[in-house]
Design a protein around this motif. Structure first.
Motif, PDB file in Angstrom:
ATOM      1  N   ASP A  61     -11.453  -3.787   7.013  1.00 30.84           N
ATOM      2  CA  ASP A  61     -10.373  -4.748   6.828  1.00 30.84           C
ATOM      3  C   ASP A  61      -9.113  -4.118   6.248  1.00 30.84           C
ATOM      4  OD1 ASP A  61     -11.516  -7.388   7.626  1.00 30.84           O
ATOM      5  OD2 ASP A  61     -13.005  -6.826   6.132  1.00 30.84           O
ATOM      6  N   ASP A  62      -9.247  -2.959   5.624  1.00 34.19           N
ATOM      7  CA  ASP A  62      -8.101  -2.297   5.013  1.00 34.19           C
ATOM      8  C   ASP A  62      -8.424  -0.814   4.835  1.00 34.19           C
ATOM      9  OD1 ASP A  62      -5.605  -1.969   3.822  1.00 34.19           O
ATOM     10  OD2 ASP A  62      -6.186  -2.854   1.911  1.00 34.19           O
ATOM     11  N   SER A  63      -7.394  -0.013   4.762  1.00 30.36           N
ATOM     12  CA  SER A  63      -7.547   1.412   4.470  1.00 30.36           C
ATOM     13  C   SER A  63      -6.611   1.766   3.337  1.00 30.36           C
ATOM     14  CB  SER A  63      -7.212   2.261   5.704  1.00 30.36           C
ATOM     15  OG  SER A  63      -8.160   2.035   6.720  1.00 30.36           O
ATOM     16  N   ALA A  70     -13.551  -6.669   3.489  1.00 30.12           N
ATOM     17  CA  ALA A  70     -12.749  -7.772   2.952  1.00 30.12           C
ATOM     18  C   ALA A  70     -12.927  -7.940   1.444  1.00 30.12           C
ATOM     19  CB  ALA A  70     -13.095  -9.074   3.673  1.00 30.12           C
ATOM     20  N   ASP A  71     -14.072  -7.531   0.904  1.00 30.11           N
ATOM     21  CA  ASP A  71     -14.334  -7.632  -0.540  1.00 30.11           C
ATOM     22  C   ASP A  71     -13.885  -6.383  -1.296  1.00 30.11           C
ATOM     23  OD1 ASP A  71     -15.517 -10.155  -0.293  1.00 30.11           O
ATOM     24  OD2 ASP A  71     -17.445  -9.249   0.227  1.00 30.11           O
ATOM     25  N   ARG A  72     -13.188  -5.463  -0.598  1.00 27.67           N
ATOM     26  CA  ARG A  72     -12.674  -4.206  -1.153  1.00 27.67           C
ATOM     27  C   ARG A  72     -13.792  -3.245  -1.558  1.00 27.67           C
ATOM     28  NH1 ARG A  72      -7.696  -3.333  -0.542  1.00 27.67           N
ATOM     29  NH2 ARG A  72      -7.415  -2.032  -2.352  1.00 27.67           N
ATOM     30  N   PHE A  94     -11.950   2.652  -7.234  1.00 31.04           N
ATOM     31  CA  PHE A  94     -13.092   2.521  -6.337  1.00 31.04           C
ATOM     32  C   PHE A  94     -14.270   3.302  -6.905  1.00 31.04           C
ATOM     33  CE2 PHE A  94      -9.319   2.420  -3.521  1.00 31.04           C
ATOM     34  CZ  PHE A  94      -9.407   1.095  -3.137  1.00 31.04           C
ATOM     35  N   ASP A  95     -15.388   2.632  -7.098  1.00 32.76           N
ATOM     36  CA  ASP A  95     -16.575   3.284  -7.634  1.00 32.76           C
ATOM     37  C   ASP A  95     -17.522   3.637  -6.491  1.00 32.76           C
ATOM     38  OD1 ASP A  95     -18.374   4.284  -9.513  1.00 32.76           O
ATOM     39  OD2 ASP A  95     -19.438   2.368  -9.623  1.00 32.76           O
TER      40      ASP A  95
END
Length: 100
Positions: free
Chosen positions: A24-26, A45-47, A83-84
Motif C-alpha cells: 500500500d505504500d513504500s 495498509a497497517d504500516r 519500523f521494527d
C-alpha cells in the motif's frame, strides 16, 4: 527468510511477510547505510513491513547487502524511521535466490 538478488543491477529484495500481500505504500531510507545506495521499505495498509528492496553499488555482489544485514545496519536504519523488524536482527538465516 528469502532474498532475491539481481546481480546485473545489484538489487536485492527481502520478503518479510509470510505470504504475498498488497503493497500500500513504500518508504525510502536513502543514505542511512554505508555501501548501500538505496533502501525502500514496502508497507501494507497497517504500516507493517512486507519487504525491503536494497540497492547496492553497480558491480557489487550480494555480500555487501548481507554484511549490512549481519552488522545490524539495515535493522537500525529501519528502527530510526520507526519500523521494527526483529527478523533482521542478529544473524538471520537468509536463502538467496539469484535472478538474471
Amino acid at each position: 527468510m528469502k532474498m532475491t538478488f539481481d546481480a546485473e543491477v545489484c538489487a536485492a529484495y527481502i520478503q518479510l511477510a509470510s505470504e504475498i500481500a498488497t503493497v500500500d505504500d513504500s518508504w525510502p531510507l536513502d543514505g542511512f547505510i554505508a555501501g548501500i545506495d538505496d533502501v525502500i521499505v514496502d508497507l501494507n495498509a497497517d504500516r507493517n513491513v512486507l519487504g525491503i528492496e536494497i540497492l547496492g553499488k553497480y558491480g557489487d555482489g550480494p555480500e555487501i547487502i548481507l554484511a549490512a544485514i549481519a552488522d545490524g545496519s539495515v535493522a537500525n536504519a529501519l528502527a530510526a524511521e520507526g519500523f521494527d523488524c526483529p527478523e533482521l536482527r542478529g544473524n538471520p538465516d537468509i536463502t538467496i535466490q539469484l535472478i538474471n
